[in-house]
Design an enzyme around this catalytic site. Sequence first.
Site, short mmCIF file in Angstrom:
data_model
loop_
_atom_site.label_atom_id
_atom_site.label_comp_id
_atom_site.label_asym_id
_atom_site.label_seq_id
_atom_site.Cartn_x
_atom_site.Cartn_y
_atom_site.Cartn_z
N ASP A 193 -8.97 -6.38 -4.37
CA ASP A 193 -8.58 -5.06 -3.86
C ASP A 193 -9.14 -3.99 -4.79
O ASP A 193 -8.78 -3.94 -5.97
CB ASP A 193 -7.05 -4.99 -3.81
CG ASP A 193 -6.52 -3.69 -3.22
OD1 ASP A 193 -7.33 -2.78 -2.94
OD2 ASP A 193 -5.30 -3.60 -3.03
N HIS B 142 -8.17 -4.89 -0.04
CA HIS B 142 -6.85 -4.28 0.14
C HIS B 142 -6.11 -4.87 1.34
O HIS B 142 -4.90 -5.00 1.33
CB HIS B 142 -7.06 -2.78 0.32
CG HIS B 142 -5.79 -2.00 0.33
ND1 HIS B 142 -4.91 -2.01 -0.73
CD2 HIS B 142 -5.23 -1.18 1.27
CE1 HIS B 142 -3.87 -1.23 -0.44
NE2 HIS B 142 -4.04 -0.72 0.76
N ASP B 143 -6.85 -5.22 2.38
CA ASP B 143 -6.26 -5.79 3.59
C ASP B 143 -5.52 -7.11 3.34
O ASP B 143 -4.76 -7.55 4.20
CB ASP B 143 -7.34 -6.05 4.64
CG ASP B 143 -7.43 -4.91 5.65
OD1 ASP B 143 -6.64 -3.95 5.52
OD2 ASP B 143 -8.29 -4.97 6.53
N SER C 210 0.84 -1.20 0.00
CA SER C 210 0.00 0.00 0.00
C SER C 210 0.88 1.25 0.00
O SER C 210 1.78 1.38 -0.84
CB SER C 210 -0.93 -0.05 1.21
OG SER C 210 -1.90 0.95 1.14
N ARG D 195 -11.85 6.43 10.16
CA ARG D 195 -11.41 5.04 10.16
C ARG D 195 -12.50 4.12 9.60
O ARG D 195 -12.20 3.15 8.89
CB ARG D 195 -11.04 4.61 11.58
CG ARG D 195 -10.50 3.21 11.68
CD ARG D 195 -9.29 3.02 10.82
NE ARG D 195 -8.69 1.71 11.00
CZ ARG D 195 -7.62 1.27 10.35
NH1 ARG D 195 -7.03 2.06 9.47
NH2 ARG D 195 -7.14 0.08 10.57
#
Lengths: 207, 383
Positions: free
Chosen positions: B323, B356-357, B157, B227
């Site tokens: 992602d 994405h994680d 990232s 968040r």
Amino acid sequence: MSQPLRPDLQIIADWIRPGSRVLDLGCGEGELLDYLRREKQVQGYGIEVDDDRLAAAIRRGLPVLQQDLDQGLRQFADNSVDTVVLSLTLQAVYYPRELLLEMLRVGREGIVTFPNMGHWRARWQLGVTGRMPMTDVLPHSWYDTPNIHLCTIDDFDALCHDNQIAVLERRVLDDRRRNTAANRVWPNLLGEVALYRCALRQPEEKK
Amino acid sequence: MVEKIPADSVGIVSYHDLEVREALTLACGQSLPGYNLRYECYGELNAARSNAVLLCHALSGDHHAAGYHSAEDRKPGWWDNMIGPGKPIDTRRFFVVCSNFLGSCKGSTGPASINPATGEPWGLDFPMVTVADWVRTQAVLSDHLGIAQWAAIVGGSLGGMQVLQWAIDFPERLRHAVVIAAAPKLSAQNIGFNEVCRQAIMSDPDFHGGRYYQAGTKPKHGLALARMIGHITYLSDDAMGKKFGRETRGGKQLSYGFDIDFEVESYLRYQGQRFVEHFDANSYLFITKALDYFDPAAAHGGDLAATFAQVQARFLVASFSSDWRFAPERSREIVQALFRAGAAVSYAEIEAQHGHDSFLLPIPQYHRIMRAHFERIAEEQGL
């Protein structure tokens, strides 16, 4: 010393100029690229879709890009490499003609090898025994084969002719991977693997 | 608290601080009179100093990549599944360093640090820091550690963006570049999400123009919202669907009100609240800006291949199928530019459902590729 290359890969390697830039489509674990890097100082890249083979090629330290050839090569610019290689993979893609033309756009030359369905053993199996051919190079049953676009040497010649593709060189290996005089006389009958080096005809050469 | 530290963990670790006294002029034109860099190291640097691997962390990451700070820790460092004895980045062979970037709130100098000119926290007066600035300070750390050339620099990232910047700015100082789930620059959508996050923070009544430290408050609500938004972009639709679906909390009936009905709401609120406990809102603002500003090709008229013309590192680029924050397409842009520039590059597109994680998760094919790559690096370096 490293293991000698498979005879068909050796012919491909012999056709590639030292120090040139090569793209190997369906490079597998990268045997050819590894040889070319070591013996001919070639700047080579592979394309491979399979997870296991990709990991093996990366373990060898080869530049290899994970991509499905059926998605085409449109992200590669014209003439971005000297030679594009497609080794024993043409018969497994969805759009063989389009891929072949794409190869010759991205590379100045293309090297294509494929199993020849005109080989006498394939003819015997289909013509006499009445079964779909299964050979060393085509070991799969008809219902679970990745090889969906099989052709003969004469078929491939016709494809080249119809698409302004110039055949620069051709070799044919028999079922013992030899390149004999008889093969040269009856390639479509005795050749089990066909190897072509080709390029797009320049416009003025078009017939 | 960990029951027992696993055998393949780097174990109990502690951080180091590098106090730099020389002023640093930043890309924005402002300068910092001096700064602190906090970092951790795992494994041993060999005599030839040829086995060093630098990790670059992402938005909410820090220097604590692996191991535990104490036996009381509930969780190990953020990339513990990747780093350790016998893990893909094997600390029996490699000396691994991870440093916290400027602008963070995790130990390196950032907006919550004291501005020596005023004796008060910097707040929004902290100079804008960029990815290129981070890389320059990491180069200062490299000098301090006596590492002329890293065997590899690795990041996911925003960390992957630092790796790209390293390869562009210090081509001779890294042999391998590993760029995971990154992009060559942010899209309008990416910037849009970042802006919504920043507005959530800055419109919180407790923000006080970034001087909330002095006011004795914290823009908790805004940061939690930021968040929550961010978290949605890190997961895939599929992963959220699988994890929560439309499950109601505790299997209860719908409330027909504005309390939490669905599990996903509960989960996001929890993530937001937990984040607020350990992250500073101003840092979130600065770091998202660094993301937005990242665009190394801008100096080359947008030509990414020209930007990579001088790179010497050999690249491994990886992306994850689900992602959508930095989709595989963005990684392919990097790969194609490297190919056009004549750089050695490998690319793995990993099937993964966690969005994405995924880059933080022990996905078998992902770890296999990383392991193969680092085994190869070890072999090349004779480790």
